[in-house]
Design a protein around this motif. Structure first.
Motif, PDB file in Angstrom:
ATOM      1  N   ARG A   1      43.973   4.917 -27.347  1.00 55.38           N
ATOM      2  CA  ARG A   1      42.851   4.273 -27.390  1.00 55.38           C
ATOM      3  C   ARG A   1      41.401   4.084 -26.450  1.00 55.38           C
ATOM      4  O   ARG A   1      40.302   3.706 -27.133  1.00 55.38           O
TER       5      ARG A   1
ATOM      6  N   GLY B   1      23.446  -0.347 -28.612  1.00 60.71           N
ATOM      7  CA  GLY B   1      24.153   1.018 -29.520  1.00 60.71           C
ATOM      8  C   GLY B   1      25.287   0.248 -30.353  1.00 60.71           C
ATOM      9  O   GLY B   1      25.756   0.968 -31.630  1.00 60.71           O
ATOM     10  N   GLU B   2      26.226  -0.585 -29.216  1.00 55.28           N
ATOM     11  CA  GLU B   2      27.743  -0.379 -30.045  1.00 55.28           C
ATOM     12  C   GLU B   2      27.320  -2.361 -29.974  1.00 55.28           C
ATOM     13  O   GLU B   2      28.683  -2.249 -30.682  1.00 55.28           O
TER      14      GLU B   2
ATOM     15  N   HIS C   1      21.923   6.042 -31.631  1.00 58.45           N
ATOM     16  CA  HIS C   1      21.055   5.920 -30.413  1.00 58.45           C
ATOM     17  C   HIS C   1      21.275   5.886 -28.927  1.00 58.45           C
ATOM     18  O   HIS C   1      20.824   7.277 -28.456  1.00 58.45           O
ATOM     19  N   LEU C   2      22.429   6.889 -29.650  1.00 64.48           N
ATOM     20  CA  LEU C   2      23.489   7.899 -28.409  1.00 64.48           C
ATOM     21  C   LEU C   2      22.830   8.696 -28.422  1.00 64.48           C
ATOM     22  O   LEU C   2      22.286  10.192 -27.465  1.00 64.48           O
TER      23      LEU C   2
ATOM     24  N   THR D   1      28.044   7.994 -20.298  1.00 63.57           N
ATOM     25  CA  THR D   1      26.364   7.704 -20.600  1.00 63.57           C
ATOM     26  C   THR D   1      25.336   9.341 -20.778  1.00 63.57           C
ATOM     27  O   THR D   1      26.154  10.161 -20.770  1.00 63.57           O
TER      28      THR D   1
ATOM     29  N   TYR E   1      35.786  19.498 -21.220  1.00 64.75           N
ATOM     30  CA  TYR E   1      35.943  17.866 -22.045  1.00 64.75           C
ATOM     31  C   TYR E   1      35.616  16.481 -20.361  1.00 64.75           C
ATOM     32  O   TYR E   1      36.136  16.369 -19.336  1.00 64.75           O
ATOM     33  N   THR E   2      34.323  15.668 -20.694  1.00 69.41           N
ATOM     34  CA  THR E   2      34.074  14.836 -19.437  1.00 69.41           C
ATOM     35  C   THR E   2      34.470  13.832 -19.635  1.00 69.41           C
ATOM     36  O   THR E   2      34.497  12.737 -19.001  1.00 69.41           O
ATOM     37  N   GLY E   3      36.068  13.250 -20.612  1.00 68.47           N
ATOM     38  CA  GLY E   3      36.151  12.161 -21.108  1.00 68.47           C
ATOM     39  C   GLY E   3      35.589  11.143 -21.709  1.00 68.47           C
ATOM     40  O   GLY E   3      34.848  11.391 -22.077  1.00 68.47           O
ATOM     41  N   LEU E   4      36.495   9.611 -21.255  1.00 65.54           N
ATOM     42  CA  LEU E   4      35.693   8.908 -22.572  1.00 65.54           C
ATOM     43  C   LEU E   4      34.197   7.755 -21.258  1.00 65.54           C
ATOM     44  O   LEU E   4      34.277   8.127 -20.180  1.00 65.54           O
ATOM     45  N   ARG E   5      33.659   7.037 -22.336  1.00 65.79           N
ATOM     46  CA  ARG E   5      32.983   6.481 -21.706  1.00 65.79           C
ATOM     47  C   ARG E   5      31.342   6.689 -20.725  1.00 65.79           C
ATOM     48  O   ARG E   5      31.419   6.986 -19.570  1.00 65.79           O
TER      49      ARG E   5
ATOM     50  N   ALA F   1      27.624   3.816 -32.825  1.00 63.80           N
ATOM     51  CA  ALA F   1      26.538   4.266 -32.178  1.00 63.80           C
ATOM     52  C   ALA F   1      26.052   5.026 -31.813  1.00 63.80           C
ATOM     53  O   ALA F   1      25.242   5.577 -31.186  1.00 63.80           O
TER      54      ALA F   1
ATOM     55  N   PRO G   1      29.966   9.785 -25.449  1.00 61.79           N
ATOM     56  CA  PRO G   1      28.629   9.054 -24.621  1.00 61.79           C
ATOM     57  C   PRO G   1      29.667   7.793 -25.568  1.00 61.79           C
ATOM     58  O   PRO G   1      30.330   7.965 -27.214  1.00 61.79           O
ATOM     59  N   GLY G   2      28.876   6.399 -24.982  1.00 60.89           N
ATOM     60  CA  GLY G   2      29.299   5.120 -25.146  1.00 60.89           C
ATOM     61  C   GLY G   2      30.566   4.614 -24.968  1.00 60.89           C
ATOM     62  O   GLY G   2      31.463   5.348 -24.609  1.00 60.89           O
ATOM     63  N   LEU G   3      30.576   4.128 -26.020  1.00 68.00           N
ATOM     64  CA  LEU G   3      32.468   2.928 -25.133  1.00 68.00           C
ATOM     65  C   LEU G   3      33.291   3.696 -26.199  1.00 68.00           C
ATOM     66  O   LEU G   3      34.652   2.654 -25.441  1.00 68.00           O
ATOM     67  N   ASP G   4      33.149   3.945 -27.483  1.00 70.04           N
ATOM     68  CA  ASP G   4      34.026   5.067 -28.043  1.00 70.04           C
ATOM     69  C   ASP G   4      35.310   5.525 -27.535  1.00 70.04           C
ATOM     70  O   ASP G   4      35.115   6.203 -26.696  1.00 70.04           O
ATOM     71  N   GLY G   5      36.598   4.969 -28.546  1.00 69.20           N
ATOM     72  CA  GLY G   5      38.095   5.493 -26.835  1.00 69.20           C
ATOM     73  C   GLY G   5      38.333   6.453 -28.378  1.00 69.20           C
ATOM     74  O   GLY G   5      39.676   6.864 -27.899  1.00 69.20           O
TER      75      GLY G   5
END
Lengths: 559, 132
Positions: free
Chosen positions: A207, A134-135, B72-73, B45, B39-43, B69, B14-18
C-alpha cells in the motif's frame, strides 16, 4: 465422514457416470473451456462428491460455531444474534465535511464508523508540507492536530459508536487523539470500541503509506498492544490486512498466506517484547477482501479462520479461546470495479458482499458503484449500504450459521486453500519470516506475477469482465461525481497558522522534547504521544520527531 | 526516424499515492513489448521525475495517480519539462481520473490519458505511434 464401503460405491458410480453420461454429452456439446479454474488457479472439476472430502473429520476440521477451530464461525449463533457491523469507509475534505457524512451514514442505519484519512495524514505530514500539495483532503479527511479530530467527532458519542480508523504508520498518534477526545466527552476508556489498522508490514508490501523502517515501526505496534491491553480492553489494536495485498494483485490463496504470515510476525514481535500471548492476541483482528468468485471467497474466509486457530494454538501455545479466533472486517474489491458501465458495479458488490456474509464476516464495507471514477456521492454510498441491508434483512442467508458448510465443493476448496496457504507460510518461514521475505522482495514478486497474469488473462479474453472485454456499449461520461473542493488545502493551512498562534507553544516544545527522549529508550511511547497530542502538537511535528530518531524507510523497487 | 531504436520509458508515481499495481503491470507489459522501462518507485516529486527522465534520455514519461492529485502533479511535470527544454518527452497519464478532467490534462500537454479498463496493448500501440 463416510465409511470405506460407501466411498468405494460412490467412486464406482462416479466412474460410471463419467464414462456413460459425461463423455457422451461432451462429445455432442463440448464444454465452454478446456480447463476451469478459480482465481487462485485451483482446478475446478465438473462435480464434487464425498470422494473429494473423504478425509474430512467433522469434529476435528469443522467443529461447531464459536468453538475451535472456528471453521464455521467465531460466535455460536453468528447473525441470529446480531448482524455484522455495517461500516462504510468514509472521509474527505475537511473534518467538518466528513463529520457531516458520518452523521448522514448513521442516520441511514450504518452501525459503525470507518474513517478514511488523506495521504498527508497517513504519511505523517501536515497539510502545509510541500509534499502534501494537491493531496490535502483528497482520499480522506485531513487531520493536522487534535483540533481537527474534535471537529471530526463533534456530536458523535464515542461510547455508543465503534470507530475503525484506517491509519498505519502514525496509528499511535491518531489513537492518542481518539483517547483525548474520549476524555473530553467524559467517556471512560473501557467503553471505547473500535479498530486502528496499524498494520505496517502490508504497507511495505502493497500500500505504500509507510514512514519509518520496520524495526521502530514494529516497536510502535507492540507499544500499542501493551498500552491497550492495560487501558482500552475493547480496542482492536491491529487489523492485519489482506485487503491491500489482494488489491495489489494477489490471489485468494496469497491473500490468506501473506496476511497470516504478517500476523505471525506481529505475534512474534510482541512475544519478543515480553508480552504474554493471551494478553494481546484476543484483540488482534483481520481485514480481508471479497472478490467476485463467490465460492472461492467463502472457502477462503473459512480456511483463514481454521489456519489461524491452528497457528495460535500449536505455534504460539495460546490457551485463551479468544486468542485463536480470527475475527475480520471485509471490504468488497475496489480493483474489481469498472469505470465502464458503473451500474454493473452494484451487482459485483452484491455478489462480493454475499460472499463475505456467507464466509462469516464480523463487519463489512460495500464499495460504491462510482469508485473506479472518484470518491462516492451520497446517492451511491446509500445504494452500497442498502446492498448490505437487503442481504441482512431480505435474503435469508443470515438466518442460519455457515449455511454453505457441508457442500462437497466448499469443503474441498476450504481444505485446498488452507493447504496452499500453509505451503506459502512454510516458505516464508524458511526465508526467515515475513519481514525478511519482504526485504528480499519475495512477497512483492509473487503478488506482481499474479497481477500481471491476471491482466494478460483479461487481455486474452480468458477472463471475461462484463462491459470491458465483452458486452461493451457506447457510453456517455458519468455525471455528478464527487469533487473535493480544491480550497481544502488552503483552508487547512490557514487553520494551522491559527493553531500555532493560539496554543501554548512552550508546552508543545516540552511534550515533543519528552517524546524525543523517550523514543531513544525502550519505554512504551503511548503516554508521551498522548501528552504531545493534548498540547496540540501537530501530526507532522510528532512524526517529525520520530523521523529524527527512527529514520525513514526507503522502498526497494521491484518489478 | 530510426525504427530500430529501443523506446525508453519512465514509469513514475508522483505524489503520495501508493497504489502501484497498474504502474507495475504497465511497466512489465512495455518491457515485454521490447521497450526499456525504468520504474521510479513511490512518492516521487515532479522535480525528481523530470530529472530522471532527462538523465535517462527518456522518450516517454508515464505518470500514474489514483489519489485525485493528478491535475496538480501532472501539470507540474509538464511545466518543469518546458522549463528544462525537455518538452520533446511525451507524457502520458493514468489512474483514477474523472472523464471531465481529461480535456484539461490534454490542454496542458498530456498526450493521452488511460483510465481503468485500458488494455496494455492500447498503451503500447499509442507509444509506438508517437515515438517511432
Amino acid at each position: 465422514m463416510f465409511d470405506n464401503d460407501k466411498i468405494n460405491a460412490i467412486e464406482q458410480k462416479y466412474n460410471e457416470w463419467e464414462e456413460k453420461s459425461v463423455k457422451k454429452t461432451v462429445q455432442r456439446f463440448p464444454e465452454r473451456k478446456t480447463a476451469f479454474k478459480t482465481g487462485s488457479n485451483i482446478e475446478v472439476k465438473n462435480l464434487y462428491t464425498p470422494l473429494d472430502i473423504k478425509d474430512l473429520d467433522y469434529i476435528e476440521d469443522l467443529g461447531f460455531p464459536g468453538e475451535y477451530p472456528f471453521t464455521r464461525g467465531v460466535q455460536p449463533t453468528m447473525y441470529r444474534g446480531r448482524f455484522w457491523t455495517m461500516r462504510q469507509y468514509a472521509g474527505f475534505g475537511t473534518a467538518e465535511e466528513s463529520n457531516k457524512r458520518y452523521k448522514f451514514l448513521l442516520e441511514q442505519g450504518q452501525t459503525g464508523l470507518s474513517v478514511a484519512f488523506d495521504l498527508p495524514t497517513q504519511i505523517g505530514y501536515d497539510s502545509d508540507h510541500p509534499l502534501a500539495q494537491g493531496e490535502v483532503g483528497k482520499v480522506g479527511v485531513a487531520i493536522d492536530s487534535l483540533e481537527d479530530m474534535e471537529i471530526l467527532f463533534d456530536g458523535i458519542p464515542l461510547d455508543r459508536v465503534s470507530t475503525s480508523m484506517t491509519i498505519n504508520a502514525p496509528a499511535a498518534i491518531l489513537l492518542a487523539m481518539y483517547i483525548a477526545i474520549a476524555e473530553k466527552q467524559n467517556v471512560p476508556l473501557e467503553k471505547l470500541s473500535g479498530t486502528i489498522q496499524n498494520d505496517i508490514l502490508k504497507e511495505y508490501i502493497a500500500r505504500g503509506t509507510y514512514i519509518f523502517p520496520p524495526e521502530p515501526s514494529m516497536r510502535l505496534i507492540t507499544d500499542i498492544f501493551e498500552y491497550c491491553s492495560k487501558n482500552i480492553p475493547n480496542w482492536n489494536t491491529i487489523s492485519i490486512s489482506g485487503y491491500h495485498i489482494r488489491e495489489a494483485g494477489a490471489t485468494a490463496v496469497q491473500e490468506v498466506a501473506f496476511t497470516l504470515a504478517n500476523g505471525i510476525a506481529y505475534v512474534d514481535a510482541a512475544i519478543k517484547a515480553g508480552l504474554n500471548v493471551d494478553d494481546f492476541a484476543p484483540r488482534l483482528s483481520f481485514f480481508f477482501n471479497a472478490h467476485n468468485d463467490i465460492l472461492e471467497e467463502v472457502a477462503k474466509f473459512r480456511a483463514a479462520r481454521r489456519l489461524w486457530a491452528k497457528i495460535m494454538k500449536d505455534r504460539f501455545n495460546a490457551t485463551n479461546k479468544k486468542s485463536m479466533m480470527l475475527r475480520f472486517h471485509t471490504q468488497t474489491g475496489g480493483s474489481t470495479l469498472t469505470a465502464q458501465q458503473p451500474d454493473n458495479n452494484i451487482i459485483r458488490v452484491t455478489l462480493q458482499a454475499l460472499a463475505a456474509v456467507l464466509g462469516g464476516t464480523q463487519s463489512l464495507h460495500t464499495n460504491s458503484r462510482d469508485e473506479a471514477l472518484a470518491l462516492p456521492t451520497e446517492d451511491s454510498v446509500r445504494i452500497a449500504l442498502r446492498t448490505q441491508q437487503i442481504i441482512a434483512y431480505e435474503s435469508g442467508v443470515a438466518e442460519t450459521v455457515d449455511p454453505l458448510a457441508g457442500s462437497y465443493y466448499i469443503e474441498y476448496l476450504t481444505d485446498k486453500i488452507e493447504k496452499e496457504a500453509q505451503e506459502y507460510i512454510d516458505k516464508i518461514d524458511r526465508l526467515g519470516g515475513a519481514s525478511k521475505a519482504i526485504e528480499k522482495g519475495f512477497i512483492q514478486q509473487e503478488i506482481q506475477d499474479s497481477a500481471y497474469n491476471y491482466q494478460k488473462e483479461v487481455e486474452n479474453n480468458q477472463r471475461i469482465i462484463v462491459g470491458v472485454n465483452k458486452f461493451r456499449i457506447e457510453e456517455a461520461p458519468p455525471k455528478d461525481l464527487l469533487k473535493v473542493d480544491p480550497e481544502v488545502g488552503r483552508r487547512q493551512e490557514q487553520k494551522l497558522i491559527q493553531l500555532k498562534k493560539n496554543r501554548n507553544n512552550d508546552e508543545v516544545e516540552r511534550t515533543l522534547n519528552n517524546l524525543k527522549k523517550m523514543a531513544k529508550t525502550k519505554e512504551n511511547l503511548m503516554p508521551a504521544i498522548i501528552d504531545c497530542v493534548k498540547s496540540y502538537a501537530t501530526l507532522g511535528e510528532i512524526c517529525g520527531i520520530l523521523r529524527e530518531v527512527f529514520g525513514e524507510y526507503k522502498q526497494a523497487v521491484i518489478l | 526516424m530510426n525504427t530500430t531504436k529501443r523506446i525508453r520509458v519512465i514509469i513514475a508515481k508522483p505524489g503520495l499515492d501508493g497504489h502501484d499495481r497498474g504502474a507495475k503491470v504497465i511497466a512489465r507489459a512495455l518491457r515485454d513489448a521490447g521497450m526499456e522501462v525504468i520504474y521510479t518507485g513511490l512518492r516521487q516529486t515532479p522535480e525528481q521525475i523530470v530529472e530522471t527522465a532527462i538523465q535517462e534520455d527518456a522518450d516517454v514519461i508515464g505518470l500514474s495517480s489514483l489519489s485525485g492529485a493528478h491535475l496538480h502533479l501532472f501539470s507540474k511535470v509538464i511545466e518543469l519539462l518546458r522549463e528544462k527544454k525537455a518538452d520533446n518527452i511525451i507524457v502520458i497519464g493514468g489512474g483514477v481520473i474523472p472523464e471531465e478532467d481529461i480535456p484539461e490534462l490534454k490542454k496542458m500537454g498530456i498526450a493521452e490519458v488511460f483510465t481503468p479498463g485500458t488494455s496494455t496493448k492500447d498503451i503500447i500501440d499509442f507509444i509506438k505511434s508517437k515515438v517511432l
